[in-house]
Design a protein around this motif. Sequence first.
Motif, PDB file in Angstrom:
ATOM      1  N   ILE A  23      14.703 -30.718 -54.964  1.00 16.37           N
ATOM      2  CA  ILE A  23      15.316 -31.607 -55.940  1.00 16.37           C
ATOM      3  C   ILE A  23      16.818 -31.609 -55.691  1.00 16.37           C
ATOM      4  O   ILE A  23      17.448 -30.546 -55.618  1.00 16.37           O
ATOM      5  CB  ILE A  23      15.007 -31.145 -57.378  1.00 16.37           C
ATOM      6  N   THR A  24      17.364 -32.793 -55.529  1.00 13.59           N
ATOM      7  CA  THR A  24      18.794 -32.931 -55.280  1.00 13.59           C
ATOM      8  C   THR A  24      19.404 -33.825 -56.352  1.00 13.59           C
ATOM      9  O   THR A  24      18.693 -34.510 -57.082  1.00 13.59           O
ATOM     10  CB  THR A  24      19.046 -33.569 -53.897  1.00 13.59           C
ATOM     11  N   GLU A  25      20.725 -33.812 -56.395  1.00 14.93           N
ATOM     12  CA  GLU A  25      21.404 -34.679 -57.359  1.00 14.93           C
ATOM     13  C   GLU A  25      21.162 -36.148 -57.010  1.00 14.93           C
ATOM     14  O   GLU A  25      21.181 -37.006 -57.881  1.00 14.93           O
ATOM     15  CB  GLU A  25      22.898 -34.353 -57.411  1.00 14.93           C
ATOM     16  N   LYS A  26      20.876 -36.404 -55.754  1.00 14.58           N
ATOM     17  CA  LYS A  26      20.610 -37.782 -55.322  1.00 14.58           C
ATOM     18  C   LYS A  26      19.218 -38.252 -55.748  1.00 14.58           C
ATOM     19  O   LYS A  26      19.057 -39.348 -56.263  1.00 14.58           O
ATOM     20  CB  LYS A  26      20.772 -37.916 -53.812  1.00 14.58           C
ATOM     21  N   ASN A  27      18.195 -37.399 -55.553  1.00 23.41           N
ATOM     22  CA  ASN A  27      16.838 -37.846 -55.884  1.00 23.41           C
ATOM     23  C   ASN A  27      16.422 -37.557 -57.328  1.00 23.41           C
ATOM     24  O   ASN A  27      15.400 -38.041 -57.790  1.00 23.41           O
ATOM     25  CB  ASN A  27      15.792 -37.294 -54.895  1.00 23.41           C
ATOM     26  N   CYS A  28      17.249 -36.773 -58.052  1.00 24.32           N
ATOM     27  CA  CYS A  28      16.917 -36.459 -59.450  1.00 24.32           C
ATOM     28  C   CYS A  28      18.171 -36.017 -60.210  1.00 24.32           C
ATOM     29  O   CYS A  28      18.312 -34.855 -60.577  1.00 24.32           O
ATOM     30  CB  CYS A  28      15.848 -35.374 -59.494  1.00 24.32           C
ATOM     31  N   PRO A  29      19.103 -36.946 -60.448  1.00 21.58           N
ATOM     32  CA  PRO A  29      20.370 -36.570 -61.087  1.00 21.58           C
ATOM     33  C   PRO A  29      20.224 -36.009 -62.500  1.00 21.58           C
ATOM     34  O   PRO A  29      21.122 -35.332 -62.985  1.00 21.58           O
ATOM     35  CB  PRO A  29      21.162 -37.881 -61.097  1.00 21.58           C
ATOM     36  N   THR A  30      19.075 -36.242 -63.144  1.00 23.14           N
ATOM     37  CA  THR A  30      18.884 -35.739 -64.508  1.00 23.14           C
ATOM     38  C   THR A  30      18.228 -34.359 -64.548  1.00 23.14           C
ATOM     39  O   THR A  30      17.995 -33.824 -65.634  1.00 23.14           O
ATOM     40  CB  THR A  30      18.013 -36.724 -65.331  1.00 23.14           C
ATOM     41  N   HIS A  31      17.942 -33.774 -63.375  1.00 23.69           N
ATOM     42  CA  HIS A  31      17.324 -32.448 -63.374  1.00 23.69           C
ATOM     43  C   HIS A  31      18.262 -31.438 -64.030  1.00 23.69           C
ATOM     44  O   HIS A  31      19.490 -31.527 -63.922  1.00 23.69           O
ATOM     45  CB  HIS A  31      16.973 -32.007 -61.945  1.00 23.69           C
ATOM     46  N   THR A  32      17.682 -30.468 -64.674  1.00 27.83           N
ATOM     47  CA  THR A  32      18.444 -29.466 -65.427  1.00 27.83           C
ATOM     48  C   THR A  32      19.426 -28.694 -64.560  1.00 27.83           C
ATOM     49  O   THR A  32      20.449 -28.224 -65.058  1.00 27.83           O
ATOM     50  CB  THR A  32      17.464 -28.508 -66.126  1.00 27.83           C
ATOM     51  N   SER A  33      19.175 -28.585 -63.287  1.00 29.37           N
ATOM     52  CA  SER A  33      20.109 -27.863 -62.410  1.00 29.37           C
ATOM     53  C   SER A  33      21.441 -28.594 -62.257  1.00 29.37           C
ATOM     54  O   SER A  33      22.397 -28.029 -61.734  1.00 29.37           O
ATOM     55  CB  SER A  33      19.483 -27.628 -61.033  1.00 29.37           C
ATOM     56  N   PHE A  34      21.498 -29.835 -62.742  1.00 30.60           N
ATOM     57  CA  PHE A  34      22.734 -30.621 -62.683  1.00 30.60           C
ATOM     58  C   PHE A  34      23.242 -30.963 -64.082  1.00 30.60           C
ATOM     59  O   PHE A  34      24.026 -31.899 -64.248  1.00 30.60           O
ATOM     60  CB  PHE A  34      22.501 -31.913 -61.873  1.00 30.60           C
ATOM     61  N   ILE A  35      22.807 -30.219 -65.083  1.00 25.74           N
ATOM     62  CA  ILE A  35      23.158 -30.502 -66.481  1.00 25.74           C
ATOM     63  C   ILE A  35      24.672 -30.523 -66.665  1.00 25.74           C
ATOM     64  O   ILE A  35      25.406 -29.754 -66.040  1.00 25.74           O
ATOM     65  CB  ILE A  35      22.493 -29.479 -67.432  1.00 25.74           C
ATOM     66  N   LYS A  36      25.124 -31.415 -67.505  1.00 28.50           N
ATOM     67  CA  LYS A  36      26.550 -31.562 -67.807  1.00 28.50           C
ATOM     68  C   LYS A  36      26.841 -30.927 -69.172  1.00 28.50           C
ATOM     69  O   LYS A  36      26.007 -30.974 -70.076  1.00 28.50           O
ATOM     70  CB  LYS A  36      26.939 -33.042 -67.856  1.00 28.50           C
ATOM     71  N   PRO A  37      28.035 -30.377 -69.334  1.00 30.90           N
ATOM     72  CA  PRO A  37      28.389 -29.770 -70.621  1.00 30.90           C
ATOM     73  C   PRO A  37      28.235 -30.746 -71.792  1.00 30.90           C
ATOM     74  O   PRO A  37      27.869 -30.336 -72.904  1.00 30.90           O
ATOM     75  CB  PRO A  37      29.853 -29.354 -70.442  1.00 30.90           C
ATOM     76  N   GLU A  38      28.487 -32.027 -71.553  1.00 34.55           N
ATOM     77  CA  GLU A  38      28.415 -33.020 -72.632  1.00 34.55           C
ATOM     78  C   GLU A  38      27.049 -33.023 -73.312  1.00 34.55           C
ATOM     79  O   GLU A  38      26.957 -33.235 -74.518  1.00 34.55           O
ATOM     80  CB  GLU A  38      28.725 -34.429 -72.089  1.00 34.55           C
ATOM     81  N   LYS A  39      25.991 -32.773 -72.549  1.00 35.59           N
ATOM     82  CA  LYS A  39      24.650 -32.759 -73.137  1.00 35.59           C
ATOM     83  C   LYS A  39      24.525 -31.632 -74.152  1.00 35.59           C
ATOM     84  O   LYS A  39      24.008 -31.818 -75.250  1.00 35.59           O
ATOM     85  CB  LYS A  39      23.575 -32.625 -72.052  1.00 35.59           C
ATOM     86  N   LEU A  40      25.021 -30.452 -73.797  1.00 29.42           N
ATOM     87  CA  LEU A  40      24.942 -29.326 -74.727  1.00 29.42           C
ATOM     88  C   LEU A  40      25.887 -29.497 -75.910  1.00 29.42           C
ATOM     89  O   LEU A  40      25.538 -29.132 -77.039  1.00 29.42           O
ATOM     90  CB  LEU A  40      25.214 -28.002 -74.021  1.00 29.42           C
ATOM     91  N   TYR A  41      27.072 -30.047 -75.667  1.00 28.09           N
ATOM     92  CA  TYR A  41      27.979 -30.319 -76.787  1.00 28.09           C
ATOM     93  C   TYR A  41      27.322 -31.270 -77.782  1.00 28.09           C
ATOM     94  O   TYR A  41      27.391 -31.070 -78.996  1.00 28.09           O
ATOM     95  CB  TYR A  41      29.303 -30.912 -76.302  1.00 28.09           C
TER      96      TYR A  41
END
Length: 158
Positions: free
Chosen positions: A30-48
């Motif tokens: 899983i890469t940021e290209k084939n699955c940008p929404t995967h949890t390994s690429f989570i952004k702080p904004e989601k948790l905020y």
Amino acid sequence: MIRKIKREEIEECVKVIRSSFSTVAEQFNITEKNCPTHTSFIKPEKLYFQFDKGCPMFAMIKNEKIVGYFSLIPKRDGSAELDNLAVLPKYRHNGYGKEMLEYAFKTAKAMGFNKIQIGIIEENTLLKNWYTKNGFVHTGTQKFEHLPFTVGFMECRL
């Protein structure tokens, strides 16, 4: 020790989540290209956003360091979604995941939830077996066009 996180700890929790889920991303290509929404690429904004909405968020603390994380997201049907259960790779196999899961069960039940639901990578049989061993039952799968894997759904009645 497991405790609720403070808003100022979100950035550290994001690092824990990303590091924890990066091993899964690597295992399943899983890469940021084939699955940008995967949890390994989570952004702080989601948790905020979740924090500000009042979602209960918890950290496993060892030697004053956050080594694990999970949150409970309330659902309309009286259940809670267990979200982003994560243990830093170097702290795995010490029972911390199970300890956080048991804490999630107790907390969710005390909050009035009737069950906990999760979504996992269906092909991750190791993880699926771990959740099954800890009281979850498989309830189905779904293939989403934007994901390079099948999502498996599981739940545990409280």
